[in-house]
Design a protein around this motif. Structure first.
Motif, PDB file in Angstrom:
ATOM      1  N   ALA A  13       2.560  13.019   6.881  1.00 44.68           N
ATOM      2  CA  ALA A  13       3.339  12.199   5.952  1.00 44.68           C
ATOM      3  C   ALA A  13       2.606  10.898   5.617  1.00 44.68           C
ATOM      4  N   GLN A  14       1.981  10.280   6.633  1.00 45.24           N
ATOM      5  CA  GLN A  14       1.246   9.044   6.388  1.00 45.24           C
ATOM      6  C   GLN A  14       0.028   9.293   5.507  1.00 45.24           C
ATOM      7  N   GLN A  15      -0.649  10.421   5.724  1.00 42.13           N
ATOM      8  CA  GLN A  15      -1.790  10.755   4.878  1.00 42.13           C
ATOM      9  C   GLN A  15      -1.357  10.986   3.433  1.00 42.13           C
ATOM     10  N   THR A  16      -0.185  11.612   3.265  1.00 46.10           N
ATOM     11  CA  THR A  16       0.316  11.825   1.908  1.00 46.10           C
ATOM     12  C   THR A  16       0.608  10.499   1.217  1.00 46.10           C
ATOM     13  N   VAL A  17       1.254   9.584   1.950  1.00 41.00           N
ATOM     14  CA  VAL A  17       1.545   8.265   1.376  1.00 41.00           C
ATOM     15  C   VAL A  17       0.259   7.514   1.074  1.00 41.00           C
ATOM     16  N   THR A  18      -0.710   7.599   2.007  1.00 39.28           N
ATOM     17  CA  THR A  18      -1.981   6.912   1.794  1.00 39.28           C
ATOM     18  C   THR A  18      -2.710   7.465   0.581  1.00 39.28           C
ATOM     19  N   ALA A  19      -2.719   8.801   0.446  1.00 43.21           N
ATOM     20  CA  ALA A  19      -3.380   9.404  -0.710  1.00 43.21           C
ATOM     21  C   ALA A  19      -2.701   8.994  -2.008  1.00 43.21           C
ATOM     22  N   HIS A  20      -1.360   8.913  -1.983  1.00 48.26           N
ATOM     23  CA  HIS A  20      -0.633   8.479  -3.185  1.00 48.26           C
ATOM     24  C   HIS A  20      -0.960   7.036  -3.535  1.00 48.26           C
ATOM     25  N   GLU A  21      -0.984   6.173  -2.524  1.00 50.09           N
ATOM     26  CA  GLU A  21      -1.306   4.775  -2.779  1.00 50.09           C
ATOM     27  C   GLU A  21      -2.751   4.623  -3.249  1.00 50.09           C
ATOM     28  N   ARG A  22      -3.660   5.426  -2.668  1.00 51.08           N
ATOM     29  CA  ARG A  22      -5.051   5.358  -3.100  1.00 51.08           C
ATOM     30  C   ARG A  22      -5.187   5.806  -4.552  1.00 51.08           C
ATOM     31  N   SER A  23      -4.422   6.843  -4.917  1.00 52.19           N
ATOM     32  CA  SER A  23      -4.466   7.314  -6.297  1.00 52.19           C
ATOM     33  C   SER A  23      -3.951   6.237  -7.260  1.00 52.19           C
ATOM     34  N   LYS A  24      -2.859   5.577  -6.887  1.00 53.72           N
ATOM     35  CA  LYS A  24      -2.330   4.511  -7.728  1.00 53.72           C
ATOM     36  C   LYS A  24      -3.324   3.357  -7.835  1.00 53.72           C
ATOM     37  N   ARG A  25      -3.946   2.995  -6.719  1.00 54.75           N
ATOM     38  CA  ARG A  25      -4.914   1.900  -6.752  1.00 54.75           C
ATOM     39  C   ARG A  25      -6.117   2.263  -7.611  1.00 54.75           C
ATOM     40  N   THR A  26      -6.572   3.521  -7.485  1.00 57.55           N
ATOM     41  CA  THR A  26      -7.697   3.966  -8.308  1.00 57.55           C
ATOM     42  C   THR A  26      -7.348   3.911  -9.788  1.00 57.55           C
ATOM     43  N   LEU A  27      -6.131   4.341 -10.121  1.00 58.48           N
ATOM     44  CA  LEU A  27      -5.702   4.318 -11.515  1.00 58.48           C
ATOM     45  C   LEU A  27      -5.656   2.894 -12.053  1.00 58.48           C
ATOM     46  N   LEU A  28      -5.139   1.967 -11.245  1.00 58.60           N
ATOM     47  CA  LEU A  28      -5.072   0.573 -11.689  1.00 58.60           C
ATOM     48  C   LEU A  28      -6.466  -0.017 -11.846  1.00 58.60           C
ATOM     49  N   GLU A  29      -7.386   0.327 -10.935  1.00 60.51           N
ATOM     50  CA  GLU A  29      -8.742  -0.173 -11.060  1.00 60.51           C
ATOM     51  C   GLU A  29      -9.419   0.349 -12.323  1.00 60.51           C
ATOM     52  N   GLU A  30      -9.183   1.632 -12.615  1.00 63.15           N
ATOM     53  CA  GLU A  30      -9.788   2.184 -13.818  1.00 63.15           C
ATOM     54  C   GLU A  30      -9.202   1.549 -15.077  1.00 63.15           C
ATOM     55  N   ARG A  31      -7.907   1.327 -15.091  1.00 63.74           N
ATOM     56  CA  ARG A  31      -7.295   0.689 -16.257  1.00 63.74           C
ATOM     57  C   ARG A  31      -7.816  -0.736 -16.431  1.00 63.74           C
ATOM     58  N   THR A  32      -8.018  -1.439 -15.309  1.00 65.52           N
ATOM     59  CA  THR A  32      -8.564  -2.786 -15.392  1.00 65.52           C
ATOM     60  C   THR A  32      -9.981  -2.764 -15.954  1.00 65.52           C
ATOM     61  N   THR A  33     -10.777  -1.796 -15.507  1.00 64.52           N
ATOM     62  CA  THR A  33     -12.144  -1.671 -16.017  1.00 64.52           C
ATOM     63  C   THR A  33     -12.148  -1.382 -17.512  1.00 64.52           C
ATOM     64  N   ILE A  34     -11.269  -0.478 -17.932  1.00 69.59           N
ATOM     65  CA  ILE A  34     -11.186  -0.160 -19.359  1.00 69.59           C
ATOM     66  C   ILE A  34     -10.750  -1.384 -20.163  1.00 69.59           C
ATOM     67  N   ALA A  35      -9.799  -2.146 -19.619  1.00 71.70           N
ATOM     68  CA  ALA A  35      -9.339  -3.349 -20.324  1.00 71.70           C
ATOM     69  C   ALA A  35     -10.469  -4.361 -20.478  1.00 71.70           C
ATOM     70  N   ARG A  36     -11.283  -4.510 -19.443  1.00 70.14           N
ATOM     71  CA  ARG A  36     -12.411  -5.443 -19.542  1.00 70.14           C
ATOM     72  C   ARG A  36     -13.401  -4.992 -20.614  1.00 70.14           C
ATOM     73  N   GLU A  37     -13.694  -3.681 -20.631  1.00 72.88           N
ATOM     74  CA  GLU A  37     -14.684  -3.194 -21.581  1.00 72.88           C
ATOM     75  C   GLU A  37     -14.180  -3.266 -23.026  1.00 72.88           C
ATOM     76  N   LEU A  38     -12.894  -2.975 -23.213  1.00 75.45           N
ATOM     77  CA  LEU A  38     -12.347  -2.997 -24.570  1.00 75.45           C
ATOM     78  C   LEU A  38     -12.134  -4.413 -25.098  1.00 75.45           C
ATOM     79  N   HIS A  39     -12.265  -5.393 -24.230  1.00 78.11           N
ATOM     80  CA  HIS A  39     -12.079  -6.769 -24.685  1.00 78.11           C
ATOM     81  C   HIS A  39     -13.085  -7.111 -25.781  1.00 78.11           C
ATOM     82  N   ASP A  40     -14.349  -6.751 -25.554  1.00 77.31           N
ATOM     83  CA  ASP A  40     -15.368  -7.069 -26.550  1.00 77.31           C
ATOM     84  C   ASP A  40     -15.113  -6.339 -27.857  1.00 77.31           C
ATOM     85  N   VAL A  41     -14.599  -5.109 -27.752  1.00 74.22           N
ATOM     86  CA  VAL A  41     -14.329  -4.327 -28.954  1.00 74.22           C
ATOM     87  C   VAL A  41     -13.235  -4.994 -29.786  1.00 74.22           C
TER      88      VAL A  41
END
Length: 453
Positions: free
Chosen positions: A222-250
């Motif tokens: 159960a803890q591994q499932t929660v950790t994997a879910h939180e890691r997935s959410k964190r990864t998604l937020l990091e990717e969205r932040t990266t995309i936002a930074r790159e699209l700023h110049d555009v």
């Protein structure tokens, strides 16, 4: 002066206070009633084992469905064995041997449906077997068949219930044996209550350890499932932040073009009316305000150590330079461009470049020594991308990576309302296919802005 506060247990109605010993006895009695008397006749069928377990998964597909009934088959086998033990070891006539053995087998089979009733039935079987057995030859108070029956029932019921219930069953079994030996010896020279209690205690200890390990494994899962879910959410937020930074110049580039065009437009018309000048002034002011707000919001999502790149954001025209760098890193890459090459919106070109870049990086990490192929297709209504790599052929072991690649590509495609598939190929390689829709109006606007710039 010191004040001592003593807490006493009182009845709910406010009567005489109860001592801690009395409360402990009440808790013990309540636990006994709850485990062995409350809903004792409740139907609790033994569930099948999991079809994805380590044992069942190793069997052929034709046997996996039947293998889920393995616990039931083991209980039935134990019942047959106790019947044979009863026929071979219990005293008395043939009919008594058969009936007592059949009762013991029935008590074991009852654990498949009503485990608590099975425990009480096994105690009754032990009493009946002792009464109908040979008083001088059989062991007291546990005849061989009753000994085996009670031990099997204790084990199965303990596995199906919690450890506290198993402790209650063992205590009641001990009380039955000690009372039988102390008050109803019957002239027997050999008693076997202590050997039975010793063996059953070892069995219940093993079952308790098994319960603890299983609960610990469930908590870890159960803890591994929660950790994997939180890691997935964190990864998604990091990717969205990266995309936002790159699209700023555009976006900043487009807003700057709007502001400059709005400021220069009145000077291109001789004697423009005041209304037109005012309209262009409002357009420029709103563009400047929007650009300021964009920079302010971007500052929130940027990390403290983030530094804006000096070079402009890459486009599809820079793919050749990317492919050369990848080839220098050891990945053989062939590229193909089909369709009429045309200018696309900068956000689309940036996302397409990043998708190809990430797909090739994954090929380097997960398939060292393999070759790859990049296809860029300018089609009606959008842009098609396809990156395929073969299986790893080198001696270098694949690197697991951070797990952000596919997530980032999917996020970019989703942002542009595109479609993407990423899956393994039949030869052991991997394929990423993407379609990014682009309307004709957007493509025309992109070409006009390039001409203006």
């Amino acid at each position: 002066m010191t004040e001592t506060t003593q807490t006493q247990m009182r009845q709910p109605g406010g009567g005489r206070p109860r001592s801690p010993e009395f409360q402990l006895a009440m808790d013990v009695s309540r636990g006994l009633r709850q485990d062995l008397f409350h809903d004792a006749f409740a139907l609790r069928p033994l569930p099948r084992t999991r079809a994805d377990g380590p044992v069942v998964r190793s069997l052929p597909p034709a046997l996996r469905e039947r293998a889920t009934l393995l616990p039931h088959a083991l209980v039935v086998l134990a019942g047959v064995i106790t019947l044979l033990i009863s026929l071979a070891g219990n005293g008395g006539g043939d009919l008594a041997q058969f009936l007592t053995g059949l009762m013991g087998m029935g008590a074991i089979l009852l654990t498949l449906l009503r485990p608590v009733v099975a425990f009480w039935s096994s105690l009754a079987v032990a009493l009946v077997t002792a009464q109908f057995g040979n008083w001088w030859d059989s062991e007291w108070p546990w005849a061989p068949g009753a000994f085996a029956t009670q031990l099997v029932v204790l084990t199965v019921v303990a596995m199906r219930t919690r450890p506290r219930t198993a402790g209650w069953m063992w205590a009641i079994t001990a009380a039955y044996g000690l009372v039988s030996e102390g008050f109803f010896p019957g002239g027997h020279d050999y008693t076997n209550t202590m050997p039975f209690l010793f063996v059953s205690a070892l069995v219940l200890l093993v079952v308790t350890v098994w319960h603890v390990r299983r609960e610990a494994a469930q908590k870890v899962t159960a803890q591994q499932t929660v950790t994997a879910h939180e890691r997935s959410k964190r990864t998604l937020l990091e990717e969205r932040t990266t995309i936002a930074r790159e699209l700023h110049d555009v976006v900043a580039h487009h807003m700057s073009v709007v502001a400059i065009q709005a400021e220069a437009a009145p000077y291109r018309v001789e004697n423009p009316p005041p209304e037109l000048e005012y309209a262009f002034k409002v357009i420029r002011e709103n563009a400047v305000i929007a650009l300021s707000e964009l920079r302010r919001v971007l500052g929130v999502v940027r990390a403290e150590d983030y530094e804006a790149p000096d070079a402009p954001q890459p486009r599809l025209a820079d793919l050749n330079r990317l492919l050369e760098n990848v080839r220098d890193a050891g990945l053989g890459v062939d590229s193909t461009v089909t369709g009429a090459v045309r200018e696309l919106p900068q956000g689309v070109e940036l996302s397409a470049y990043r998708i190809v870049q990430e797909a090739l990086s994954n090929s380097l990490r997960h398939a060292p020594g393999a070759s790859a192929k990049v296809e860029v297709s300018y089609v009606l209504g959008g842009l098609g991308l396809r990156v395929v790599n073969g299986p790893a052929t080198g001696l270098v072991k694949p690197s697991p990576g951070a797990g952000h690649g596919v997530t980032g590509m999917r996020e970019r495609v989703s942002m542009l309302d595109g479609e993407m598939t990423a899956e393994a190929t039949d030869d052991g390689g991997y394929e990423v296919a993407v379609f990014l829709p682009v309307s004709s109006a957007a493509a025309s606007t992109a070409s006009a802005e390039e001409d203006t710039a």
